[in-house]
Scaffold this active site. Structure first.
Site, mmCIF file in Angstrom:
data_model
loop_
_atom_site.group_PDB
_atom_site.id
_atom_site.type_symbol
_atom_site.label_atom_id
_atom_site.label_comp_id
_atom_site.label_asym_id
_atom_site.label_seq_id
_atom_site.Cartn_x
_atom_site.Cartn_y
_atom_site.Cartn_z
ATOM 1 N N LEU A 14 12.963 9.997 10.518
ATOM 2 C CA LEU A 14 13.946 8.952 10.789
ATOM 3 C C LEU A 14 15.349 9.535 10.758
ATOM 4 O O LEU A 14 15.648 10.421 9.942
ATOM 5 C CB LEU A 14 13.833 7.833 9.748
ATOM 6 C CG LEU A 14 12.459 7.182 9.616
ATOM 7 C CD1 LEU A 14 12.557 5.920 8.772
ATOM 8 C CD2 LEU A 14 11.845 6.876 10.964
ATOM 9 N N GLY A 66 9.123 10.821 8.917
ATOM 10 C CA GLY A 66 8.806 10.008 10.101
ATOM 11 C C GLY A 66 8.203 10.840 11.241
ATOM 12 O O GLY A 66 7.473 10.306 12.073
ATOM 13 N N ASN A 86 7.662 13.840 2.935
ATOM 14 C CA ASN A 86 8.476 14.427 1.861
ATOM 15 C C ASN A 86 9.475 13.440 1.258
ATOM 16 O O ASN A 86 10.383 13.836 0.537
ATOM 17 C CB ASN A 86 9.225 15.653 2.401
ATOM 18 C CG ASN A 86 10.133 15.305 3.574
ATOM 19 O OD1 ASN A 86 9.766 14.519 4.427
ATOM 20 N ND2 ASN A 86 11.304 15.892 3.615
ATOM 21 N N GLU A 87 9.279 12.139 1.539
ATOM 22 C CA GLU A 87 10.277 11.140 1.134
ATOM 23 C C GLU A 87 10.637 11.230 -0.346
ATOM 24 O O GLU A 87 11.820 11.170 -0.707
ATOM 25 C CB GLU A 87 9.770 9.726 1.455
ATOM 26 C CG GLU A 87 9.907 9.306 2.915
ATOM 27 C CD GLU A 87 8.785 9.825 3.800
ATOM 28 O OE1 GLU A 87 7.996 10.696 3.365
ATOM 29 O OE2 GLU A 87 8.696 9.359 4.955
HETATM 30 C C1 LIG Z 1 9.216 0.214 -2.163
HETATM 31 C C2 LIG Z 1 9.741 0.941 -0.966
HETATM 32 C C3 LIG Z 1 9.613 0.131 0.227
HETATM 33 C C4 LIG Z 1 9.988 0.480 1.413
HETATM 34 C C5 LIG Z 1 10.471 1.810 1.788
HETATM 35 C C6 LIG Z 1 11.908 1.853 1.876
HETATM 36 C C7 LIG Z 1 12.540 2.812 2.399
HETATM 37 C C8 LIG Z 1 11.949 3.989 3.025
HETATM 38 C C9 LIG Z 1 13.004 4.548 3.809
HETATM 39 C C10 LIG Z 1 12.921 5.521 4.606
HETATM 40 C C11 LIG Z 1 11.833 6.349 5.022
HETATM 41 C C12 LIG Z 1 12.232 7.437 5.710
HETATM 42 C C13 LIG Z 1 11.352 8.410 6.299
HETATM 43 C C14 LIG Z 1 12.130 9.525 6.984
HETATM 44 O O1 LIG Z 1 11.735 9.967 8.017
HETATM 45 S S1 LIG Z 1 13.586 10.110 6.279
HETATM 46 C C15 LIG Z 1 14.017 11.565 7.180
HETATM 47 C C16 LIG Z 1 13.469 12.734 6.475
HETATM 48 N N1 LIG Z 1 13.700 13.950 7.252
HETATM 49 C C17 LIG Z 1 13.908 15.122 6.687
HETATM 50 O O2 LIG Z 1 13.918 15.280 5.493
HETATM 51 C C18 LIG Z 1 14.164 16.275 7.614
HETATM 52 C C19 LIG Z 1 15.560 16.772 7.529
HETATM 53 N N2 LIG Z 1 15.774 17.873 8.462
HETATM 54 C C20 LIG Z 1 15.330 19.118 8.243
HETATM 55 O O3 LIG Z 1 14.680 19.430 7.264
HETATM 56 C C21 LIG Z 1 15.675 20.131 9.290
HETATM 57 O O4 LIG Z 1 16.692 19.608 10.106
HETATM 58 C C22 LIG Z 1 14.480 20.551 10.184
HETATM 59 C C23 LIG Z 1 13.483 21.398 9.380
HETATM 60 C C24 LIG Z 1 13.762 19.348 10.803
HETATM 61 C C25 LIG Z 1 15.026 21.425 11.369
HETATM 62 O O5 LIG Z 1 15.764 22.502 10.829
HETATM 63 P P1 LIG Z 1 16.828 23.287 11.738
HETATM 64 O O6 LIG Z 1 17.340 24.402 10.891
HETATM 65 O O7 LIG Z 1 16.251 23.612 13.042
HETATM 66 O O8 LIG Z 1 17.966 22.209 12.049
HETATM 67 P P2 LIG Z 1 19.159 21.750 11.088
HETATM 68 O O9 LIG Z 1 20.293 22.714 11.212
HETATM 69 O O10 LIG Z 1 18.667 21.444 9.743
HETATM 70 O O11 LIG Z 1 19.556 20.354 11.765
HETATM 71 C C26 LIG Z 1 20.263 20.295 12.996
HETATM 72 C C27 LIG Z 1 21.159 19.076 12.981
HETATM 73 O O12 LIG Z 1 20.339 17.902 12.883
HETATM 74 C C28 LIG Z 1 20.739 17.118 11.746
HETATM 75 N N3 LIG Z 1 19.534 16.477 11.196
HETATM 76 C C29 LIG Z 1 18.417 17.058 10.772
HETATM 77 N N4 LIG Z 1 17.515 16.155 10.370
HETATM 78 C C30 LIG Z 1 18.105 14.945 10.530
HETATM 79 C C31 LIG Z 1 17.661 13.607 10.290
HETATM 80 N N5 LIG Z 1 16.441 13.318 9.821
HETATM 81 N N6 LIG Z 1 18.528 12.627 10.570
HETATM 82 C C32 LIG Z 1 19.755 12.865 11.062
HETATM 83 N N7 LIG Z 1 20.217 14.132 11.329
HETATM 84 C C33 LIG Z 1 19.394 15.151 11.057
HETATM 85 C C34 LIG Z 1 21.362 18.130 10.786
HETATM 86 O O13 LIG Z 1 22.201 17.500 9.901
HETATM 87 C C35 LIG Z 1 22.091 19.047 11.756
HETATM 88 O O14 LIG Z 1 23.260 18.368 12.161
HETATM 89 P P3 LIG Z 1 24.593 19.169 12.555
HETATM 90 O O15 LIG Z 1 24.212 19.968 13.760
HETATM 91 O O16 LIG Z 1 24.955 20.024 11.365
HETATM 92 O O17 LIG Z 1 25.595 18.101 12.837
#
Ligand SMILES: CC/C=C\C/C=C\C/C=C\C=C\CC(=O)SCCNC(=O)CCNC(=O)[C@H](O)C(C)(C)COP(=O)(O)OP(=O)(O)OC[C@H]1O[C@@H](n2cnc3c(N)ncnc32)[C@H](O)[C@@H]1OP(=O)(O)O
Length: 277
Positions: A86, A131, A153-154
């Protein structure tokens, strides 16, 4: 079937049509001979799932219901990431209306993907956390390139994977393994994911990934479609109905959860850490 597909993919007889999409956030190609669709997520750099990307996916899935779609391969145009999950910016200081609209579209998209009657394969060509893992788990079959990460990994981010994310994982790797993985917020390497059955096959590289995805599709296309889809939906209906019957409650959990100051703090810190990388 294999020979036919090879001819088609090698371009000796090009019957692949670009599927008119309203945005370029997804590239959709349909092979008019086999009916197999490739949906490629195309939101650089990491296919973070914001409202617009989810809406584009949802619109495509709805459109496919009226096309002669015999199967769908879900993949990504990013060189390193299938989907980063997400879009954290959708959860960081949104308005309630925006957060509600976003969550509703995530639910819509998941319901369509999880209940698609045709075979679905995730060709996971990069990292697939949270997500991203949900999208992969919603397909029927998962193939992944080596040395990438996948998992819910949430917990590690201080958030909680929603019940339906958890159910999908439980359905694939079993309750005990899922409980351990969800509590710890484990991100598995591709190789570990293959060992515990979170993915079905490891590919050697991206070419092998697509070959294996088409091989799986060919096998499925050999089965009587109605019997196939009836069994699939039979297995998935409890998980689907659990969300369908509680969409409003699920949305309220999400809204209440993300608006907690501690959750906003965690999101802010995580976003900063990602930017500093
Ligand atoms: C009782 C409870 C009831 C209900 C539940 C309630 C709430 C639940 C709520 C939410 C559930 C959420 C699920 C999710 O999906 S949360 C998202 C989790 N994602 C991550 O942890 C991944 C994060 N990203 C990474 O680890 C890495 O980016 C990568 C491994 C995917 C890729 O690595 P790279 O080295 O290739 O790229 P980066 O340099 O890290 O990233 C490039 C660029 O993209 C931005 N970015 C990365 N991920 C995200 C993201 N998920 N959202 C927005 N932006 C993201 C990152 O900041 C970089 O940006 P800039 O270029 O620096 O501007």
């Amino acid at each position: 079937m294999f020979v036919l597909r090879q001819c088609l993919t090698l371009g000796t007889k090009s019957s692949v049509r670009n599927f008119a999409a309203a945005t370029n956030l997804v590239n959709v190609k349909i092979n008019e001979d086999t009916g197999v669709v490739i949906m490629e997520l195309n939101k650089p750099p990491v296919n973070s799932l914001n409202y617009e990307l989810l809406e584009a996916m949802h619109r495509t899935l709805v459109k496919l219901e009226n096309e002669r779609c015999s199967g769908m391969i879900l993949t990504s145009s990013s060189p390193n990431t299938f989907s980063a999950g997400l879009d954290l910016l959708e959860m960081y200081k949104p308005t309630v209306d925006k957060a509600r609209k976003f969550w509703g579209m995530l639910q819509n998209t998941w319901i369509k993907l999880y209940s698609a009657p045709y075979p679905t394969v995730a060709a996971i060509n990069g990292h697939s956390p949270a997500g991203g893992c949900l999208l992969a788990m919603s397909c029927e079959y998962r193939i992944m390139v080596p040395k990438k990460k996948i998992g819910l990994n949430e917990t590690q981010l201080g958030i909680v994977a929603p019940q339906w994310f958890q159910d999908c994982m439980k359905n694939i790797i079993g309750s005990r393994q899922a409980e351990k993985a969800l509590i710890a917020g484990t991100l598995f390497s591709s190789e570990e994911a293959a060992k515990i059955g979170l993915i079905d096959e490891l590919a050697t590289d991206k070419e092998d990934l697509m070959k294996k995805a088409h091989d799986f599709m060919d096998e499925q296309l050999g089965l009587p479609p109605l019997a196939r889809s009836t069994v699939k939906i039979g297995f998935r209906k409890d998980t689907l109905n659990r969300l369908i019957n509680s969409r409003e409650v699920d949305t309220k959990y999400f809204i209440d959860f993300i608006f907690q100051p501690k959750v906003q703090e965690s999101l802010e810190m995580y976003l900063q850490a990602l930017k500093k990388k």
